[in-house]
Design a protein around this motif. Structure first.
Motif, PDB file in Angstrom:
ATOM      1  N   ALA A  73       0.823  -1.217   0.000  1.00 12.80           N
ATOM      2  CA  ALA A  73       0.000   0.000   0.000  1.00 12.80           C
ATOM      3  C   ALA A  73       0.856   1.265   0.000  1.00 12.80           C
TER       4      ALA A  73
ATOM      5  N   MET B 159       4.515   5.744  -1.808  1.00 12.51           N
ATOM      6  CA  MET B 159       4.543   6.859  -0.860  1.00 12.51           C
ATOM      7  C   MET B 159       6.002   7.124  -0.469  1.00 12.51           C
TER       8      MET B 159
ATOM      9  N   PHE C 224      -4.705   9.990  -0.631  1.00  7.78           N
ATOM     10  CA  PHE C 224      -5.688   8.937  -0.342  1.00  7.78           C
ATOM     11  C   PHE C 224      -5.034   7.568  -0.503  1.00  7.78           C
ATOM     12  N   GLY C 225      -5.566   6.598   0.217  1.00 11.37           N
ATOM     13  CA  GLY C 225      -5.081   5.238   0.075  1.00 11.37           C
ATOM     14  C   GLY C 225      -6.137   4.264   0.568  1.00 11.37           C
ATOM     15  N   LEU C 226      -6.184   3.111  -0.074  1.00 12.55           N
ATOM     16  CA  LEU C 226      -7.126   2.058   0.320  1.00 12.55           C
ATOM     17  C   LEU C 226      -6.332   0.826   0.713  1.00 12.55           C
TER      18      LEU C 226
ATOM     19  N   TRP D  97      -8.628  -2.877  -3.733  1.00 11.54           N
ATOM     20  CA  TRP D  97      -8.186  -2.262  -4.993  1.00 11.54           C
ATOM     21  C   TRP D  97      -8.862  -2.933  -6.195  1.00 11.54           C
ATOM     22  N   GLY D  98      -8.922  -2.175  -7.283  1.00 10.68           N
ATOM     23  CA  GLY D  98      -9.317  -2.732  -8.576  1.00 10.68           C
ATOM     24  C   GLY D  98     -10.812  -2.878  -8.785  1.00 10.68           C
ATOM     25  N   ARG D  99     -11.630  -2.232  -7.943  1.00  9.24           N
ATOM     26  CA  ARG D  99     -13.091  -2.333  -8.113  1.00  9.24           C
ATOM     27  C   ARG D  99     -13.721  -0.949  -8.312  1.00  9.24           C
ATOM     28  N   GLY D 100     -12.890   0.034  -8.630  1.00 14.11           N
ATOM     29  CA  GLY D 100     -13.420   1.374  -8.872  1.00 14.11           C
ATOM     30  C   GLY D 100     -13.624   2.195  -7.607  1.00 14.11           C
TER      31      GLY D 100
ATOM     32  N   GLY E  64     -11.274   3.422  -5.597  1.00 12.45           N
ATOM     33  CA  GLY E  64     -10.339   4.549  -5.561  1.00 12.45           C
ATOM     34  C   GLY E  64     -10.897   5.741  -6.341  1.00 12.45           C
ATOM     35  N   THR E  65     -11.484   5.458  -7.495  1.00  3.53           N
ATOM     36  CA  THR E  65     -12.073   6.525  -8.306  1.00  3.53           C
ATOM     37  C   THR E  65     -13.253   7.155  -7.564  1.00  3.53           C
TER      38      THR E  65
ATOM     39  N   ASN F  36       2.826   5.580 -10.441  1.00  7.83           N
ATOM     40  CA  ASN F  36       1.576   5.143  -9.786  1.00  7.83           C
ATOM     41  C   ASN F  36       0.400   5.210 -10.766  1.00  7.83           C
TER      42      ASN F  36
ATOM     43  N   PRO G 214      -2.457   3.276 -11.031  1.00  6.56           N
ATOM     44  CA  PRO G 214      -3.823   3.294 -10.483  1.00  6.56           C
ATOM     45  C   PRO G 214      -4.233   4.681  -9.972  1.00  6.56           C
TER      46      PRO G 214
ATOM     47  N   LEU H 205      -4.949   6.926 -13.012  1.00  7.04           N
ATOM     48  CA  LEU H 205      -6.232   6.650 -13.664  1.00  7.04           C
ATOM     49  C   LEU H 205      -7.402   7.054 -12.779  1.00  7.04           C
TER      50      LEU H 205
ATOM     51  N   THR I  35      -9.972   9.768 -14.176  1.00  5.26           N
ATOM     52  CA  THR I  35     -11.374   9.369 -14.366  1.00  5.26           C
ATOM     53  C   THR I  35     -12.300  10.230 -13.512  1.00  5.26           C
TER      54      THR I  35
END
Ligand SMILES: CC(C)(COP(=O)(O)OP(=O)(O)OC[C@H]1O[C@@H](n2cnc3c(N)ncnc32)[C@H](O)[C@@H]1OP(=O)(O)O)[C@@H](O)C(=O)NCCC(=O)NCCS
Length: 182
Positions: free
Chosen positions: A33, A37, A98-100, A105-108, A110-111, A138, A140, A143, A147
């Motif tokens: 993660a 950073m 921001f961070g998850l 991750w990878g399911r939208g 973050g957007t 980076n 992701p 994007l 987006t």
């Protein structure tokens, strides 16, 4: 602004609390993660200290720092962290970070998180400009910000010093008018 609580379809944002330290450490202490950073994974004690500092900063007047827990809308579990900082010299502008947790991750999400932060900054805080800086590598984050409507502004050379040496940053931003028009 006090007692932040924002609700999106899949995510919510709320003030962090001492009880969140373990969930926050699962992000800030994770080597994947934190790979983009500019610091080494944090210890539990470091995350506890940062949480206390963030809670103190939340009480400042005017408030300049918002460190918010990102919660799953259904379970209310903490799955990420978001940060918005307003500098004294530029009170109409804020920097976001921001961070998850990697499990999400990878399911939208973050957007969605960037969209929620923009809505919070423009609508609730009345900001004019919101910007974020990312590692050039980076993808992701690039994007997610594109987006969500944050355009790329350019490169800051040797912006941050990391454990691996100097690193450039790519800056993204959104302006209030552009955001309202979307
Ligand atoms: C940046 C971050 C929040 C993105 O979260 P996410 O939920 O995976 O993002 P999304 O699912 O919304 O994906 C955003 C875009 O990146 C793409 N993407 C996600 N993971 C990717 C990967 N490993 N490789 C390539 N593309 C990827 C998605 O397909 C999506 O592209 P699209 O909009 O064209 O469909 C997450 O990677 C993270 O927490 N990273 C660690 C902390 C960090 O680097 N924060 C950013 C600081 S600027």
């Amino acid at each position: 602004m006090r007692h932040v609580a924002c609700q999106g379809e899949r995510l919510g944002l709320r003030e962090i609390a001492e009880a969140d330290v373990t969930a926050l450490h699962a992000i800030y202490g994770d080597s994947v993660a934190t790979q983009y950073m500019p610091f080494q994974p944090r210890s539990l004690a470091e995350v506890a200290g940062l949480t206390r500092q963030a809670m103190e900063a939340a009480a400042a007047e005017p408030r300049r720092l918002y460190v918010l827990a990102v919660v799953d809308a259904a379970s209310r579990a903490v799955i990420g962290v978001a940060r918005l900082y307003i500098s004294e010299r530029h009170p109409h502008s804020a920097e976001i970070g921001f961070g998850l947790h990697p499990d999400h991750w990878g399911r939208g999400i973050g957007t969605d998180l960037v969209r929620l932060l923009l809505a919070f900054g423009f609508k609730d805080l009345g900001l004019h400009r919101i910007w974020g800086a990312r590692s050039p590598a980076n993808l992701p984050a690039q994007l997610a910000m594109l987006t969500a409507g944050m355009v790329e502004e350019g490169r800051i050379r040797h912006h941050v010093h990391t454990p691996h040496g100097w690193r450039d940053s790519i800056v993204h931003s959104a302006l209030e008018g552009e955001w309202t028009d979307r």
